[in-house]
Design an enzyme around this catalytic site. Sequence first.
Site, PDB file in Angstrom:
ATOM      1  N   LYS A   1       0.493  -1.721  -0.289  1.00 18.23           N
ATOM      2  CA  LYS A   1       0.045  -0.080   0.138  1.00 18.23           C
ATOM      3  C   LYS A   1       1.265   1.457  -0.352  1.00 18.23           C
ATOM      4  CE  LYS A   1      -2.734   0.703   3.659  1.00 18.23           C
ATOM      5  NZ  LYS A   1      -2.422   1.623   4.556  1.00 18.23           N
TER       6      LYS A   1
ATOM      7  N   ARG B   1       2.641   5.573  -3.150  1.00 19.28           N
ATOM      8  CA  ARG B   1       4.041   6.525  -3.510  1.00 19.28           C
ATOM      9  C   ARG B   1       4.053   7.023  -4.867  1.00 19.28           C
ATOM     10  NH1 ARG B   1       4.107   5.728   1.568  1.00 19.28           N
ATOM     11  NH2 ARG B   1       4.929   6.580   2.756  1.00 19.28           N
TER      12      ARG B   1
ATOM     13  N   ARG C   1      -9.039  12.308  12.050  1.00 21.09           N
ATOM     14  CA  ARG C   1      -7.424  12.070  11.686  1.00 21.09           C
ATOM     15  C   ARG C   1      -6.520  13.040  12.385  1.00 21.09           C
ATOM     16  NH1 ARG C   1      -5.785   6.615   8.559  1.00 21.09           N
ATOM     17  NH2 ARG C   1      -4.094   6.969  10.199  1.00 21.09           N
TER      18      ARG C   1
ATOM     19  N   GLN D   1       4.601   9.358   8.013  1.00 24.65           N
ATOM     20  CA  GLN D   1       3.428  10.108   7.278  1.00 24.65           C
ATOM     21  C   GLN D   1       4.117  11.368   7.108  1.00 24.65           C
ATOM     22  OE1 GLN D   1      -0.169   8.738   7.872  1.00 24.65           O
ATOM     23  NE2 GLN D   1      -0.135   7.363   7.056  1.00 24.65           N
TER      24      GLN D   1
ATOM     25  N   ASP E   1       1.275  -1.716  11.259  1.00 25.34           N
ATOM     26  CA  ASP E   1      -0.274  -1.995  11.424  1.00 25.34           C
ATOM     27  C   ASP E   1       0.072  -3.023  11.511  1.00 25.34           C
ATOM     28  OD1 ASP E   1       0.021   0.471   9.998  1.00 25.34           O
ATOM     29  OD2 ASP E   1       0.179  -0.135   8.219  1.00 25.34           O
TER      30      ASP E   1
ATOM     31  N   LYS F   1      -4.453   5.825  14.272  1.00 23.85           N
ATOM     32  CA  LYS F   1      -5.094   5.080  13.017  1.00 23.85           C
ATOM     33  C   LYS F   1      -6.007   5.439  12.594  1.00 23.85           C
ATOM     34  CE  LYS F   1      -0.434   4.013  12.553  1.00 23.85           C
ATOM     35  NZ  LYS F   1       0.225   5.313  12.151  1.00 23.85           N
TER      36      LYS F   1
ATOM     37  N   ARG G   1      -6.870   2.102  17.253  1.00 19.77           N
ATOM     38  CA  ARG G   1      -5.881   0.640  17.316  1.00 19.77           C
ATOM     39  C   ARG G   1      -5.230  -0.025  18.901  1.00 19.77           C
ATOM     40  NH1 ARG G   1      -3.118   0.115  11.813  1.00 19.77           N
ATOM     41  NH2 ARG G   1      -5.169   0.073  10.508  1.00 19.77           N
TER      42      ARG G   1
HETATM   43  C1  S3P Z   1       2.519   4.354   6.245  1.00 21.35           C
HETATM   44  C2  S3P Z   1       2.985   4.864   7.069  1.00 21.35           C
HETATM   45  C3  S3P Z   1       2.300   4.229   9.241  1.00 21.35           C
HETATM   46  C4  S3P Z   1       2.026   2.913   8.353  1.00 21.35           C
HETATM   47  C5  S3P Z   1       0.480   3.486   7.051  1.00 21.35           C
HETATM   48  C6  S3P Z   1       1.364   3.668   6.190  1.00 21.35           C
HETATM   49  C7  S3P Z   1       3.289   4.796   4.976  1.00 21.35           C
HETATM   50  O1  S3P Z   1       2.160   5.746   8.925  1.00 21.35           O
HETATM   51  O2  S3P Z   1       0.734   3.233   9.782  1.00 21.35           O
HETATM   52  O3  S3P Z   1      -0.109   2.467   7.250  1.00 21.35           O
HETATM   53  O4  S3P Z   1       2.942   4.922   3.772  1.00 21.35           O
HETATM   54  O5  S3P Z   1       4.221   6.118   5.335  1.00 21.35           O
HETATM   55  P1  S3P Z   1       2.083   6.562  10.373  1.00 21.35           P
HETATM   56  O6  S3P Z   1       3.656   7.224   9.651  1.00 21.35           O
HETATM   57  O7  S3P Z   1       1.674   7.610  10.583  1.00 21.35           O
HETATM   58  O8  S3P Z   1       3.112   6.040  11.659  1.00 21.35           O
END
Ligand code: S3P
Length: 450
Positions: free
Chosen positions: A32, A37, A133, A180, A331, A358, A362
């Site tokens: 994912k 990206r 969120r 993120q 996750d 999340k 969670r």
């Molecule tokens: C992700 C980063 C994670 C993860 C999410 C996907 C990403 O979140 O929980 O499912 O693709 O950068 P955080 O970076 O906020 O922890």
Amino acid sequence: MKTDHAPSSVRALTVHAPRAPLSGSVHVPGDKSISHRSLMFAALARGTTHITGLLEGEDVLRTADAMRALGADITREGAGQWCVQGCGLDGLREPADVLDMGNSGTAARLLSGILASHGFTSVMTGDASLRGRPMKRVTDPLAATGATFLSRQGGRLPLAIAGNANPPPLAYRLPMASAQVKSAVLLAGLNAAGETRVEEPVATRDHTENMLRHFGAQVRVEPMGAGGRVITLQGRPDLVARDIVVPGDPSSAAFVLVAALLVPGSKVTVRGVGLNPLRTGLFTSLREMGADLAISNERVEGGEPVGDLTATAGALHGVDVPATRAPSMIDEYPVLAVAAAHATGQSRFRGLEELRVKESDRLAATVALLEANGIKVDVVGDDMIVHGTGGAIPGGGLVETRMDHRLAMSAIVMGLAARKPVSVDDTAFIDTSFPGFVGLMNSIGAGLAA
Ligand code: S3P
């Protein structure tokens, strides 16, 4: 605007332990994080990018729609085969309507970084889960680009962004371990003249760094302290289209593999799973619990390490997972908690504060999932302590999945390993990350009602 699933699309499920072991060899859908990206970066590059193995889950389809609304030409050419005609770094255009990111925090947060550094105004929203969120974690650092943000109280979506096409480069130290947030700051830096610098005290998944490099950007990564990193991006790179092969998602493989470890007599292989070391904390933790989890056919595909994982059922014992490992398995805690419920003895998962923000809270939802099925759990500060049953999960509970795909899949795994059936209130959100999950589980003998 209605973005939630209509009640008519709710899919309840009652899960019974299968009569026979799980067995077989399967592929899980594409990663994912890499799929989002791929579409975003290809849209920012000059030329045509071909993507193989793209995850066609609802979250990623939202990203495809958003990048189309911003001017990229994106077409599906076959199952997992997508083609993106990029706009170039400065080429995105103002979207004509609100961008609906559905259930996806990754889509919303990464896109914020891109939109903050483009000279037009856009508005993002999402479903009820995403609208709850926190977005301040990205809008706070991105405000230094000169962009303006207008959100609901507490920095919640819908969010309006008036971007600045000439942002200064940012220097930011992450206050939480979040790929993120790191990515949002780096992406804003693409349009900034000069060096954008992000310090992360604990390393988080590095797909943004690796993939921006793949498209031609100069990205430097240096170690910092014990396990941290400093990432430096040279602004205004010439991003050029490059083909991408998306590996199988280790976070999706997790559910299949844990089910195989828990259902007696099972042996299941998941082929082509991404094994980026910043994503494999679950596999380390399961091995520490005594799991028979073998990796074969290790190779590099599309720049990412990939392998075939075979899980063979057997007894597990409790584990103490350190907080420093959390980002590499953030996750995977709900499904690891199911494994810990099945194990002998106590497990402790440390430093789970990020789990509270999340797709659902969670931490609370995982506790509720376990307690509803007869498992004793304690929360001490940000740690979760699961009291294992030595292979005797009572089950018999109703799990509320709270618009959270990973809760729904963890509940199904619990039902496969429990003595009494486990009911799941809604499995529809599984489609955000793992379309076809129920069918795939049935192909290895789970016997779930379709
Ligand atoms: C992700 C980063 C994670 C993860 C999410 C996907 C990403 O979140 O929980 O499912 O693709 O950068 P955080 O970076 O906020 O922890």
